[in-house]
Design an enzyme around this catalytic site. Sequence first.
Site, PDB file in Angstrom:
ATOM      1  N   THR A 150       0.858  -1.182   0.000  1.00 32.55           N
ATOM      2  CA  THR A 150       0.000   0.000   0.000  1.00 32.55           C
ATOM      3  C   THR A 150       0.892   1.229   0.000  1.00 32.55           C
ATOM      4  O   THR A 150       1.915   1.246   0.669  1.00 32.55           O
ATOM      5  CB  THR A 150      -0.956  -0.007   1.208  1.00 32.55           C
ATOM      6  OG1 THR A 150      -1.720   1.194   1.187  1.00 32.55           O
ATOM      7  CG2 THR A 150      -0.228  -0.094   2.530  1.00 32.55           C
ATOM      8  N   HIS A 162       1.962 -11.463  14.081  1.00 30.79           N
ATOM      9  CA  HIS A 162       3.010 -12.044  14.906  1.00 30.79           C
ATOM     10  C   HIS A 162       2.764 -13.519  15.226  1.00 30.79           C
ATOM     11  O   HIS A 162       3.644 -14.239  15.660  1.00 30.79           O
ATOM     12  CB  HIS A 162       3.115 -11.255  16.221  1.00 30.79           C
ATOM     13  CG  HIS A 162       4.508 -11.203  16.794  1.00 30.79           C
ATOM     14  ND1 HIS A 162       5.508 -12.070  16.398  1.00 30.79           N
ATOM     15  CD2 HIS A 162       5.066 -10.390  17.722  1.00 30.79           C
ATOM     16  CE1 HIS A 162       6.608 -11.799  17.072  1.00 30.79           C
ATOM     17  NE2 HIS A 162       6.373 -10.767  17.877  1.00 30.79           N
TER      18      HIS A 162
END
Lengths: 534, 466
Positions: free
Chosen positions: A453, A505
Amino acid sequence: MANEMKVPPVGESITEVTVGTWYKKEGDTVKMDEVICGLDSDKATFELTAEANGVLHIMAQEGDVLPIGAVICSIDGEGSSDGAAPAPAAEPAKAPAPEAKEEAPAPAAEPTPAAEAAPAAAESKVIEMKVPTVGESVTEVTIAAWSKKDGDHVELDEVLCELESDKATFELPAEAAGTLRIVAEAGTTLAIGATICKIEVGQSAAGASAPAQAAPAAQPAQTAAPAQGTTYAANHPSPAAGKILAEKGVDPKEVNGSGVGGRITKEDAQKAEKSAPAPAPAPAAAKAAPQAPAPSAPAQGERGQRRERMTSLRKTIARRLVAVKNETAMLTTFNEVDMKPIMDLRAKYKDKFKDKHAVGLGFMSFFAKAICIALQEFPAVNAMIDGDSLVYNDYCDISIAVSTERGLVVPVVRNAEQMNFAQIEKEIIRLAGLARDNKLTIDQMQGGTFTITNGGIFGSMLSTPIINAPQSAILGMHNIIERPVVVNGQIVARPMMYIALSYDHRIIDGKESVSFLVRVKQLLEDPTRILLDV
Amino acid sequence: MQYDVIVIGSGPGGYVAAIRCAQLGLKTAIVEKYKTLGGTCLNVGCIPSKALLDSSEHFYNAAHTFAEHGIKLADLQVDLPQMIKRKEGVVEANVTGIQFLMKKNKITVHQGFGSFVDANTLNVKKDDGSDEQITGKNFIIATGSKPSSFPSMPIDKKRVITSTEALTLTEVPKHLIVIGAGVIGAELGSVYARIGSKVSFVEFADSMIPTMDKTMGKELQKAVKKLGTDFYFSHKVTSVENTGEGVIVKADTPKGEQITLEGDYCLVSVGRRPYTDNLNLEAAGLAADSRGRIEVDDHLQTKVSHIYAIGDVIRGAMLAHKAEEEGVFAAETIAGQKPHINYRLIPGVVYTWPEVASVGFTEEELKQEGKAYKSGSFPYKALGRARASMDTDGLVKVLADKQTDEILGVHIIGARAADMIAEAVVAMEFRASAEDIGRISHAHPTYTEAIKEACLAATENRALHM
């Protein structure tokens, strides 16, 4: 007979709560398990659900601080026997439970005015829900997923399933409260107007138009109902009204006809949309309710407000973004890139590149290429979680976020790892064009393995992008600014860009994410490495 | 050429569908094999037959009723070539009108014979032998119908003719034998009966216009009988022979005996069949059923979802206005709307004199379905306007639900029935009761008062002028 509700124990160390927002008004009819109020503690916000069916009497106002166990409201039981009984069973730990049990049978015997009104509106019937018209050229939709199961009880306006068209994804809200009967399974493609499910509006109908006020609101409904019940032409739409209702997917049975003998006029049909495809005028009143208590602070100057319905695309984006934040362990790592080598390279070759490939040499191809190399070195960044499995992708399908008037869309550049610079540039231009013309298909937006992005084009300096689920990582590009940096012991001005990698994560460790970003930085700061694969 | 919609056939179903498509912003083409637009209805159906019906009616009135009105005429004659010429003028004006509507709505007209190449491509074979292929996202098949016949009545278009030829005869037949006393037979038979032909109806069923309410058939027979016609009901035609100078028709009587009728023309009007010949439906993945019809669902979609079919090629009554409704319906469906059509409330009209018009259930259907109903009728004889105009043949019959008084069927035979039936259709679309109509003001003196009176009669037998 009142059923007192007390502030429940919400956690070991919490001793008091603040009353946040009442979702119901004094005197409202509430259903068991319906959320009536939001409570705030210093640890968390939670919702208070009604312990019985009945009429609500509020005892603590918004903003009041109450100790655990304090009485917050009472519910005048309307006494459906199934109402109160299961409540204590569900939460045996709670203090008020036994009391509720004792009092439950009593209200059953003496129905309140609200309960009396209920049967009038509660005629058992089946509402057929049809695929709504979603746009001019859209002729069919695919059921993406049901959020409710066959046989589930659903509330009015509750989201039943997600539909996909070639333009957008949208949700189908329940047209009435009742028992859901699924007609078309997930994955089925249906024409606009096809029956998608049925809702059996049973005894619960009165509760369904839940917000239905007790006595005053119920009264008019009651007088209207018998008047219509007696004439054979009630709910019969005029030809024009019939067409309008069909297009809105509103069952004529759900509309109160204002014509002679309950006939549905064109005007009735036109209005049917505004006041939700539900029976009785009650819901309309209820909708207005939450706005009513809004405090009006005195202020000066223009204070106009506009209220627009969210588009389904916007709603879908909103829901997904929140879902990703809630469902992943997302964090972001940053680095910076000296863009001078790329800019030099572009300056040197951009004309030749354009002559040969008929497309400009942008930054995107460098980034996409560098990312593909890095993704192959750190496969976890290109992987995703599916249930209990990790799915690794040997290919790089790079989603490119494109901002359009209708919202953010993310078309996918497939097998970017096999493409050369010119191919990548061309594909990005093609997809961005489709996006701006609203011609992207669902297929073209699905299946990416990693997203880029570029907030930099709007001037963003630093940001933490949100992962594009079910992918596990996203790279944010930012604007390029000349800043002093130290090169070989000298302070020099260089065009610098911060890059950010947000990642899940749960699947990507810090070592991998940071190393991935460093590798991208290396490749960008010395594009020769891309060529030599070092 | 790529179109949003290609309409095949430019009859009232087709051209209306095309106009509605264009109104909805769809790029539309229409394909017509004839040189003129308008299909059967405008070229060889409703419009020309109505033109001749009116001409012959005027002649008949001039011959039979003008004297009573105090109008004297001498040397009254039928100039059939002029009558036919005027009819052709009417037709021409109408088809030119359609041409204009196509232009106004920017609809491309492809003149030629359309046949499917595949589900999205249509070959248009032009009169000069050349071919053009056009492609479309959607198709509407509106190819209509052709007169049907049986092997026992071989049509030679000279002596043994269909409705098409009956509209262009150059002489008044001395004896016209009409096989089939349905709508078309009754209409054209009465045209020639009025201008001096002896007309004999041979009908397999036991009454005229057998699909309509029995009362209507009975009343119509009475009226047509006055024109000097013969009826052979429950007769089965076994052979029709063109002798060059005339025709010989043989038929079996209900008792099994054989009769022979000699005439100079035989009009075969035993119905119409869907016309899908050479359309090459198979190439589009479609097929016609055993009766030549194309199967469609409630959205008028064939099993190939972007191909729609309307009008005479699908189930339902073969009526121009039914096709028109379906044309609009298909166009709006293609545009993503959800239109309305109520097949039960499509009126049927016979343009004889007196006219016959009806909508809703017939009495026979109500009996068959075991519905509790009540009936009210009012004769034209008792109607001031009818008496003033000397059109006292006929009656209005209203059928209403016994419990709710909802109007279930209205059947009219008499002057202006075709226009009057609209009141009944509107009322029934709104599910009016008979008493509702009885309490609505009707201008006086008009024929529509007969509807009001019949409704009052059906309500509690309280007609005012009986």
